[in-house]
Write a protein that holds these residues in place. Sequence first.
Motif, PDB file in Angstrom:
ATOM      1  N   VAL A 104       1.943  -9.253  -3.675  1.00  0.00           N
ATOM      2  CA  VAL A 104       2.821 -10.389  -3.433  1.00  0.00           C
ATOM      3  C   VAL A 104       3.676 -10.048  -2.214  1.00  0.00           C
ATOM      4  CG1 VAL A 104       4.611 -11.853  -4.426  1.00  0.00           C
ATOM      5  CG2 VAL A 104       2.854 -10.872  -5.900  1.00  0.00           C
ATOM      6  N   ASN A 105       3.590 -10.877  -1.200  1.00  0.00           N
ATOM      7  CA  ASN A 105       4.313 -10.624   0.045  1.00  0.00           C
ATOM      8  C   ASN A 105       5.673 -11.323   0.039  1.00  0.00           C
ATOM      9  OD1 ASN A 105       2.290  -9.090   1.243  1.00  0.00           O
ATOM     10  ND2 ASN A 105       1.269 -10.864   2.102  1.00  0.00           N
ATOM     11  N   HIS A 106       6.687 -10.602  -0.414  1.00  0.00           N
ATOM     12  CA  HIS A 106       8.053 -11.077  -0.252  1.00  0.00           C
ATOM     13  C   HIS A 106       9.027  -9.941  -0.472  1.00  0.00           C
ATOM     14  CE1 HIS A 106       8.601 -11.533  -4.658  1.00  0.00           C
ATOM     15  NE2 HIS A 106       7.412 -12.069  -4.653  1.00  0.00           N
ATOM     16  N   CYS A 107      10.290 -10.206  -0.331  1.00  0.00           N
ATOM     17  CA  CYS A 107      11.352  -9.194  -0.441  1.00  0.00           C
ATOM     18  C   CYS A 107      11.182  -8.087   0.594  1.00  0.00           C
ATOM     19  CB  CYS A 107      11.415  -8.603  -1.851  1.00  0.00           C
ATOM     20  SG  CYS A 107      11.755  -9.808  -3.128  1.00  0.00           S
ATOM     21  N   ASP A 108      10.812  -8.459   1.813  1.00  0.00           N
ATOM     22  CA  ASP A 108      10.673  -7.530   2.940  1.00  0.00           C
ATOM     23  C   ASP A 108       9.546  -6.521   2.793  1.00  0.00           C
ATOM     24  OD1 ASP A 108      12.770  -8.722   4.336  1.00  0.00           O
ATOM     25  OD2 ASP A 108      14.263  -7.469   3.338  1.00  0.00           O
ATOM     26  N   ASN A 109       8.626  -6.748   1.878  1.00  0.00           N
ATOM     27  CA  ASN A 109       7.446  -5.897   1.723  1.00  0.00           C
ATOM     28  C   ASN A 109       6.209  -6.771   1.918  1.00  0.00           C
ATOM     29  OD1 ASN A 109       8.649  -3.291   0.849  1.00  0.00           O
ATOM     30  ND2 ASN A 109       9.440  -4.588  -0.776  1.00  0.00           N
ATOM     31  N   PHE A 110       5.418  -6.426   2.922  1.00  0.00           N
ATOM     32  CA  PHE A 110       4.240  -7.222   3.247  1.00  0.00           C
ATOM     33  C   PHE A 110       3.013  -6.335   3.245  1.00  0.00           C
ATOM     34  CE2 PHE A 110       7.908  -9.250   5.037  1.00  0.00           C
ATOM     35  CZ  PHE A 110       7.764 -10.564   4.623  1.00  0.00           C
ATOM     36  N   ILE A 111       1.963  -6.783   2.616  1.00  0.00           N
ATOM     37  CA  ILE A 111       0.709  -6.052   2.577  1.00  0.00           C
ATOM     38  C   ILE A 111      -0.162  -6.638   3.681  1.00  0.00           C
ATOM     39  CG2 ILE A 111      -1.306  -5.433   1.200  1.00  0.00           C
ATOM     40  CD1 ILE A 111       1.750  -6.540  -0.602  1.00  0.00           C
ATOM     41  N   VAL A 112      -0.319  -5.901   4.742  1.00  0.00           N
ATOM     42  CA  VAL A 112      -1.064  -6.368   5.901  1.00  0.00           C
ATOM     43  C   VAL A 112      -2.551  -6.253   5.614  1.00  0.00           C
ATOM     44  CG1 VAL A 112      -1.496  -5.961   8.351  1.00  0.00           C
ATOM     45  CG2 VAL A 112       0.799  -5.662   7.425  1.00  0.00           C
ATOM     46  N   GLY A 113      -3.307  -7.250   6.042  1.00  0.00           N
ATOM     47  CA  GLY A 113      -4.753  -7.207   5.888  1.00  0.00           C
ATOM     48  C   GLY A 113      -5.260  -7.837   4.609  1.00  0.00           C
ATOM     49  N   ILE A 114      -4.362  -8.269   3.757  1.00  0.00           N
ATOM     50  CA  ILE A 114      -4.751  -8.931   2.520  1.00  0.00           C
ATOM     51  C   ILE A 114      -4.655 -10.430   2.768  1.00  0.00           C
ATOM     52  CG2 ILE A 114      -4.140  -9.316   0.093  1.00  0.00           C
ATOM     53  CD1 ILE A 114      -5.155  -6.508   0.616  1.00  0.00           C
ATOM     54  N   SER A 115      -5.744 -11.136   2.476  1.00  0.00           N
ATOM     55  CA  SER A 115      -5.703 -12.588   2.669  1.00  0.00           C
ATOM     56  C   SER A 115      -4.729 -13.209   1.684  1.00  0.00           C
ATOM     57  CB  SER A 115      -7.095 -13.185   2.513  1.00  0.00           C
ATOM     58  OG  SER A 115      -7.609 -12.902   1.241  1.00  0.00           O
ATOM     59  N   ASP A 116      -4.209 -14.341   2.046  1.00  0.00           N
ATOM     60  CA  ASP A 116      -3.220 -15.028   1.224  1.00  0.00           C
ATOM     61  C   ASP A 116      -3.901 -15.770   0.083  1.00  0.00           C
ATOM     62  OD1 ASP A 116      -0.525 -14.944   1.191  1.00  0.00           O
ATOM     63  OD2 ASP A 116      -0.208 -16.586   2.593  1.00  0.00           O
ATOM     64  N   LEU A 117      -4.183 -15.069  -1.005  1.00  0.00           N
ATOM     65  CA  LEU A 117      -4.810 -15.690  -2.173  1.00  0.00           C
ATOM     66  C   LEU A 117      -3.740 -16.291  -3.067  1.00  0.00           C
ATOM     67  CD1 LEU A 117      -7.356 -12.870  -3.104  1.00  0.00           C
ATOM     68  CD2 LEU A 117      -7.825 -14.985  -1.862  1.00  0.00           C
ATOM     69  N   SER A 118      -4.121 -17.284  -3.827  1.00  0.00           N
ATOM     70  CA  SER A 118      -3.185 -17.869  -4.785  1.00  0.00           C
ATOM     71  C   SER A 118      -2.931 -16.864  -5.908  1.00  0.00           C
ATOM     72  CB  SER A 118      -3.771 -19.157  -5.372  1.00  0.00           C
ATOM     73  OG  SER A 118      -4.868 -18.851  -6.210  1.00  0.00           O
ATOM     74  N   VAL A 119      -1.817 -17.031  -6.594  1.00  0.00           N
ATOM     75  CA  VAL A 119      -1.503 -16.152  -7.721  1.00  0.00           C
ATOM     76  C   VAL A 119      -2.597 -16.268  -8.779  1.00  0.00           C
ATOM     77  CG1 VAL A 119       0.148 -15.688  -9.568  1.00  0.00           C
ATOM     78  CG2 VAL A 119       0.973 -16.173  -7.280  1.00  0.00           C
TER      79      VAL A 119
END
Length: 139
Positions: A104-119
């Motif tokens: 989950v990309n939020h709270c200043d932590n981003f996982i680069v290279g992971i496509s934005d999939l739905s929950v």
Amino acid sequence: MNILIIDAQGGGIGKQVVTAIKREIPQIEITAVGTNSTATAAMLKAGADHAATGENAVVVGCRKADVIVGPIGIVIADAMFGEVTPVMALAVGQSNAKRLLIPVNHCDNFIVGISDLSVGRLIDEVLKEIKEIMEHTAK
């Protein structure tokens, strides 16, 4: 198999994970631990078998779990607007359990290279992994 689900804030992801697991694999025992009482209540209402709240509950739960599921922030100290303490992150990281971390990309932590999939899609992947772990454990 004992599954520990850890969530923070409103417990929305944890609630969805509990619901999905109980629908697909109802015999699995789920312990839900929230960093706050709102998150815990949401997961308990979704069908968790056991529930607790707070730092010590995370530490104890991590010692007893076969699989830990939660947003990736559960392994990052001070994540989720500070709700994940360094002690919690360490307990998850040092646990002997398999960890299924939801990117989950939020709270200043981003996982680069992971496509934005739905929950929903991410939770489907969690279920797939749990079923594979169950198959390997049964052999």
